[in-house]
Write an enzyme that holds these catalytic residues in place. Structure first.
Site, PDB file in Angstrom:
ATOM      1  N   VAL A  26       0.867  -1.172   0.000  1.00 44.54           N
ATOM      2  CA  VAL A  26       0.000   0.000   0.000  1.00 44.54           C
ATOM      3  C   VAL A  26       0.903   1.221   0.000  1.00 44.54           C
ATOM      4  CG1 VAL A  26      -2.031  -1.054   1.075  1.00 44.54           C
ATOM      5  CG2 VAL A  26      -0.228  -0.105   2.513  1.00 44.54           C
ATOM      6  N   SER A  27       0.339   2.358  -0.404  1.00 46.14           N
ATOM      7  CA  SER A  27       1.160   3.551  -0.598  1.00 46.14           C
ATOM      8  C   SER A  27       1.441   4.340   0.671  1.00 46.14           C
ATOM      9  CB  SER A  27       0.493   4.476  -1.618  1.00 46.14           C
ATOM     10  OG  SER A  27       0.397   3.813  -2.851  1.00 46.14           O
TER      11      SER A  27
END
Length: 193
Positions: free
Chosen positions: A8-9
């Site tokens: 995930v970012s």
């Protein structure tokens, strides 16, 4: 052996949905990290790629979780190919153990890169339009100019650490670091506290 990669970012996001899908697909080990796809230094991805052996399979929930561009994706595929490992994307139903799967991987990767570039272009256009209307993009500053000035003075004169200043003004230490950076342009010279 099957190795999964979940990403995930941001730290606020969770990888659990990806991990659940990877486990359901029979993945033996999952490497997970919270970093931007554009970040060239992703230690967990590198650790995973370095641990793969002939016959292993790298499994991802979605292509954009592993590569930031078609070029990056092809570099990863070349690494896998060199050691005799395969690639499998769960949501795009791509399996590089077949010629058709390898071709589909390249086509889907090209479209994913195109979509990302379109999103970036629309975002830039939207930001420029908002700025022309007088908006200031980004979140508001955590401290007033007077508070920033006082925070910088306290740290530079060593009357308080960055952490102490953050507590005093009820903000995060990152806000203090940004204030120091704006004040000096050389935030890196200040010791961490």
């Amino acid at each position: 052996m099957q190795y999964g990669y979940a990403r995930v970012s941001t730290k606020e996001q969770e990888t659990q949905t990806q991990i659940d899908a990877l486990r359901k697909a029979g993945v033996d080990f999952v490497f997970s990290e919270k970093r931007s796809g554009g970040d060239a230094k992703r230690p967990e991805l590198e650790k995973l790629l370095s641990s793969l052996k002939q016959g292993d399979v790298l499994v991802v929930y979605k292509l954009d979780r592993v590569a930031r561009s078609l070029r990056h994706l092809l570099q990863i595929l070349d690494r896998l190919n060199a050691i005799g490992a395969q690639f499998w994307s769960l949501t795009e139903a791509i399996d590089t153990s077949t010629p058709a799967g390898r071709m589909m991987m390249q086509i889907v990767g090209a479209f994913a890169e195109f979509e990302l570039e379109m999103i970036r272009e629309r975002t830039r256009e939207g930001l420029h339009a908002a700025m022309r209307r007088g908006s200031k993009p980004g979140r508001p500053r955590a401290m007033t100019p007077a508070e920033e000035s006082e925070a910088v003075r306290l740290v530079l004169t060593r009357q308080a650490t960055k952490s102490a200043v953050a507590r005093r003004f009820g903000t995060h230490i990152s806000s203090v670091k940004r204030a120091l950076h704006r004040a000096s342009g050389q935030c890196e010279i200040f010791p961490e506290h």
